[in-house]
Structure formats: structure tokens, C-alpha cells
Design an enzyme around this catalytic site. Structure first.
Site, PDB file in Angstrom:
ATOM      1  N   VAL A   9       0.997  -0.888   0.363  1.00 58.54           N
ATOM      2  CA  VAL A   9      -0.156   0.242  -0.289  1.00 58.54           C
ATOM      3  C   VAL A   9       0.789   1.781   0.230  1.00 58.54           C
ATOM      4  O   VAL A   9       2.392   1.465   0.835  1.00 58.54           O
ATOM      5  CB  VAL A   9      -0.878   0.276   1.614  1.00 58.54           C
ATOM      6  CG1 VAL A   9      -1.970  -1.364   1.237  1.00 58.54           C
ATOM      7  CG2 VAL A   9      -0.232   0.091   2.891  1.00 58.54           C
ATOM      8  N   SER A  10       0.668   2.591  -0.401  1.00 57.64           N
ATOM      9  CA  SER A  10       0.933   3.614  -0.573  1.00 57.64           C
ATOM     10  C   SER A  10       1.559   4.393   0.597  1.00 57.64           C
ATOM     11  O   SER A  10       2.112   5.264   1.009  1.00 57.64           O
ATOM     12  CB  SER A  10       0.778   4.812  -1.447  1.00 57.64           C
ATOM     13  OG  SER A  10       0.654   3.730  -2.614  1.00 57.64           O
ATOM     14  N   THR A  11       0.423   3.908   1.652  1.00 54.72           N
ATOM     15  CA  THR A  11       0.314   5.143   3.066  1.00 54.72           C
ATOM     16  C   THR A  11       0.139   4.522   3.838  1.00 54.72           C
ATOM     17  O   THR A  11      -0.091   3.061   3.460  1.00 54.72           O
ATOM     18  CB  THR A  11      -0.383   6.373   2.880  1.00 54.72           C
ATOM     19  OG1 THR A  11      -1.683   5.573   2.895  1.00 54.72           O
ATOM     20  CG2 THR A  11      -0.400   6.835   1.696  1.00 54.72           C
ATOM     21  N   GLN A  14      -3.480   3.652   4.107  1.00 54.06           N
ATOM     22  CA  GLN A  14      -4.408   2.319   4.012  1.00 54.06           C
ATOM     23  C   GLN A  14      -4.034   0.945   4.992  1.00 54.06           C
ATOM     24  O   GLN A  14      -3.400   0.806   5.809  1.00 54.06           O
ATOM     25  CB  GLN A  14      -3.583   2.061   3.087  1.00 54.06           C
ATOM     26  CG  GLN A  14      -3.889   3.666   1.980  1.00 54.06           C
ATOM     27  CD  GLN A  14      -3.224   3.589   0.257  1.00 54.06           C
ATOM     28  OE1 GLN A  14      -2.152   2.880   0.420  1.00 54.06           O
ATOM     29  NE2 GLN A  14      -4.065   3.713  -0.304  1.00 54.06           N
TER      30      GLN A  14
END
Length: 185
Positions: A9-11, A14
Site C-alpha cells: 500500500v502507498s500510505t 491504507q
């Protein structure tokens, strides 16, 4: 021949839970994870994954954009995997590197993933420019003259920077900026 999963996930806002559950359901013996942008190829979980994979393994991801965001990165990864006799499979997209049609579809998905990333960056820059033009993107409020005088007064008494920052309720960086501005007058 093991099935090894990778979720990203990017962040930190999430959750990896859904991806990990799908990978485990697909029979993955081990799942590596990252909370970082796919454009960052130095992700810890990704590097550990590459060190763990062995000939005959199948690397499984939920979607191609979870492992790479650019065509070049994906092609480099696929070539690395292929040279080590490792297959790549995506659960939500009909791709697998063990066939010509799967490889072609993989390349098309990579192009669209990179396009999506570039479009998102463009929109973000447009939004920032619009906010600046509307006067909503002004930066931090400057500190008061009273706070500047307190900083300089405490510094003249040889007070440590950390203590000045704590006393005046500003960051150490702000203390250094005020001191440097005073020196450069």
C-alpha cells in the site's frame, strides 16, 4: 516450488489486510509487505522478497500496480524473475509470465499503471497551482517579533537551542533561522 506473495500500500492510512488475505487464500507460503510508494524500488519488503525467491517459485500479487508503477521497473523485474526461473502471477488480472499472451497483457497493464500515476501527479500539481492562485496555499504563519526577541535574548545568555525551542514553543529549525537572520543583518 513455492508460491510467494507480495502486498503493498502507498500510505500508512491504507490497510494491507485485504491483499494479504487474498494472497494467503491463493496458497502463498509466505507474504512480503510494504507501506511505500511503488516508485520507490528500495522498499524493505520488496528487497527481502527478491532475496527470498528461488528458481521454480511463483511470485503472486493481487494486481500489477502493487509491485511496479513504471513500464521500465516492471520489465526489469520480469526479466530478473525470468532469468532466475521465477514466474509472476496477478490474481485480479489474467496475467502470468509463463505465456506470450500473459506477458503481452502484463506489458499493457504496466503502461496503464504508469499512465495513471503520471495523470495523478499532473492533477496534484494543478491542484496546488490553483490553491496558490486562490491564496489558500500560503505556507506557515511567520513567528511574532516578540518570539524572535525571546529567541535572541535566550541565545545571548548561551541557552542551548533545544531549550530555547522548548521555552518559546517553536522548532529548533526556527530558532536556527532566527539566529542566522540576526547574524546576517
Amino acid at each position: 516450488m513455492s508460491k510467494i506473495g507480495y502486498a503493498r500500500v502507498s500510505t500508512t492510512d491504507q490497510s494491507l489486510d485485504l491483499q494479504v488475505a487474498k494472497l494467503e487464500e491463493a496458497g502463498c507460503d509466505k507474504v512480503f509487505t510494504d507501506m511505500a510508494s511503488a516508485s520507490n524500488t528500495k522498499r524493505d519488503g520488496f528487497q527481502a522478497l527478491l532475496g527470498y525467491l528461488r528458481a521454480g517459485d511463483t511470485l503472486i500479487v493481487t494486481r500489477v500496480d502493487r509491485i511496479a508503477r513504471s513500464v521500465l521497473d516492471l520489465q526489469t523485474l520480469v526479466n530478473h524473475l525470468k532469468s532466475n526461473d521465477i514466474q509472476l502471477q496477478a490474481l485480479e488480472q489474467p496475467i502470468s509470465t509463463d505465456s506470450a499472451s500473459g506477458k503481452a497483457f502484463l506489458d499493457m497493464l504496466a503502461v496503464f499503471a504508469e499512465f495513471e500515476l503520471n495523470i495523478r501527479k499532473e492533477r496534484q500539481l494543478e491542484g496546488i497551482a490553483a490553491a496558490k492562485n486562490a491564496g489558500k496555499y500560503k505556507g506557515r504563519k511567520p513567528i511574532s517579533d516578540k518570539a524572535k526577541q525571546s529567541i535572541l535574548s535566550l541565545r545571548a545568555k548561551a541557552t542551548p537551542v533545544s531549550q530555547i525551542a522548548s521555552t518559546v514553543n517553536v522548532s529548533r529549525n526556527t530558532v536556527y533561522k532566527v539566529i542566522n537572520q540576526d547574524i546576517n543583518k
